[in-house]
Design an enzyme around this catalytic site. Structure first.
Site, PDB file in Angstrom:
ATOM      1  N   LEU A 198       0.811  -1.218   0.000  1.00  0.00           N
ATOM      2  CA  LEU A 198       0.000   0.000   0.000  1.00  0.00           C
ATOM      3  C   LEU A 198       0.848   1.275   0.000  1.00  0.00           C
ATOM      4  CD1 LEU A 198      -2.882  -1.039   2.448  1.00  0.00           C
ATOM      5  CD2 LEU A 198      -2.908  -1.027  -0.043  1.00  0.00           C
ATOM      6  N   ALA A 256       4.596   6.962   1.385  1.00  0.00           N
ATOM      7  CA  ALA A 256       3.662   7.892   2.040  1.00  0.00           C
ATOM      8  C   ALA A 256       4.329   8.574   3.236  1.00  0.00           C
ATOM      9  CB  ALA A 256       2.402   7.145   2.474  1.00  0.00           C
ATOM     10  N   ASP A 280       4.660   4.361  -7.118  1.00  0.00           N
ATOM     11  CA  ASP A 280       4.161   4.575  -5.749  1.00  0.00           C
ATOM     12  C   ASP A 280       4.283   6.044  -5.356  1.00  0.00           C
ATOM     13  OD1 ASP A 280       3.987   1.843  -5.817  1.00  0.00           O
ATOM     14  OD2 ASP A 280       4.954   1.509  -3.881  1.00  0.00           O
TER      15      ASP A 280
HETATM   16  C1  MEV Z   1       5.029  -1.816  -5.985  1.00  0.00           C
HETATM   17  O1  MEV Z   1       4.010  -1.047  -5.383  1.00  0.00           O
HETATM   18  C2  MEV Z   1       4.798  -1.971  -7.444  1.00  0.00           C
HETATM   19  C3  MEV Z   1       5.832  -2.777  -8.212  1.00  0.00           C
HETATM   20  O2  MEV Z   1       5.438  -2.702  -9.574  1.00  0.00           O
HETATM   21  C4  MEV Z   1       7.226  -2.226  -8.044  1.00  0.00           C
HETATM   22  C5  MEV Z   1       7.430  -0.877  -8.706  1.00  0.00           C
HETATM   23  O3  MEV Z   1       6.639  -0.454  -9.547  1.00  0.00           O
HETATM   24  O4  MEV Z   1       8.425  -0.244  -8.359  1.00  0.00           O
HETATM   25  C6  MEV Z   1       5.838  -4.232  -7.801  1.00  0.00           C
END
Ligand code: MEV
Length: 309
Positions: free
Chosen positions: A102, A107, A148
């Site tokens: 998450l 965050a 993220d």
């Molecule tokens: C992580 O939230 C998402 C992944 O695709 C890793 C990334 O995008 O850096 C697994």
């Protein structure tokens, strides 16, 4: 006293493939947040960070040799703004579970950078904030795509391609999502490394999967724009199967996905790094409660409902 916060995030489509340049779709989870509060202290006290959830107290500037993401985040902000550390204490709190897909790390970094820059009278805009948080993500999480930090800093649904400016996502209907936690903590870094190992072992196999995921993401963008929940659900199911082929699902995730589908959810898939953490199901208004109940029965440790419109 100055406070700032940042939301959790959830990836709807394209996790892992996004690391290889495939597009992905993610949305903020605004009900779960990390918060940073800055309080001025007496002259000469220096800058201190109190991370309440992990019980740590850190001094910024006194431990340059320590590789700590929070200290480094504060140092990057001060460097970017060309100012010395203020005499202040920063208290960090987060209700985003750690290592669960998450975006808790991004965050917390975002809330910290936002509060510190505001407290010194130079609030960072989303783009500058995003660049700094991505820097920390790169230092501490291997080879992140940047999705993220982007969805968290801008706090809006995004269609994201690594290295490109964000593209806002048009949502043409109402979608009822249910996010369920397996209760199994799982770090993203090893999952990303496992996909990389698979890629190095069998490039053609993985490239085919990445290509299929890319098609799904683009179809999902259309389905979201058209408000077509049925189509979106089918695409989630297809994306989950491809993530299984990439070895990033787990028995717990598969059990929750099956339970949601057995309870007539329109779609379900793991979300984020996988191998634990959270899954996401799409329900309609009528079966929302029965899908939620089925997920609890199947062992979900915690559930969040979220409407996207
Ligand atoms: C992580 O939230 C998402 C992944 O695709 C890793 C990334 O995008 O850096 C697994």
């Amino acid at each position: 006293m100055i406070s700032a916060s940042a939301p959790a995030k959830i990836i709807l489509f394209g996790e892992h493939a996004v690391v290889y340049g495939v597009p992905a779709i993610a949305i903020p989870v605004s009900s779960l947040r990390a918060t940073a509060t800055v309080e001025p202290q007496a002259a000469g006290s220096g800058l201190r960070i109190h991370a309440v959830d992990t019980g740590r107290v850190l001094s910024v500037g006194l431990q340059d040799e320590v590789e700590d993401a929070l200290v480094e985040m504060a140092q990057l902000v001060l460097k970017r703004l060309h100012i010395p550390a203020p005499d202040a204490s920063i208290t960090l709190r987060s209700d985003i579970p750690m290592a669960s897909g998450l975006g808790s790390g991004a965050a917390v970094s975002t809330a910290l950078a936002r509060a510190l820059s505001s407290a010194v009278g130079k609030p960072l805009e989303a783009q500058a904030l995003n660049e700094l948080v991505y820097e920390i993500e790169k230092r501490h999480h291997g080879t992140p795509s940047g999705i993220d930090n982007t969805v968290i800093c801008y706090e809006q649904p995004v269609y994201f391609v690594r290295g490109e400016p964000i593209q806002p996502l048009h949502v043409g209907g109402t979608f009822h999502f249910i996010i369920a936690d397996t209760g199994q903590a799982s770090l993203t870094k090893p999952a990303v490394a496992a996909v990389r190992a698979l890629y190095n072992e069998n490039k053609t196999f993985v490239e085919n999967i990445l290509h299929e995921i890319g098609k799904i993401v683009d179809e999902a963008r259309t389905a979201l724009g058209q408000g077509d929940a049925k189509a979106l659900g089918s695409l989630m199911i297809a994306n989950h199967a491809l993530l299984q082929s990439l070895t990033v699902s787990s028995p717990d995730l598969d059990r929750l996905v099956s339970a949601a589908l057995d309870a007539n959810a329109l779609g379900a898939k793991l979300s984020g790094g996988g191998r634990g953490g959270n899954m996401i199901a799409l329900a309609d208004e009528r079966n929302h409660d029965s899908v939620t109940a089925a997920l609890y029965t199947a062992g979900a440790a915690r559930i969040i409902s979220m409407t996207l419109s």
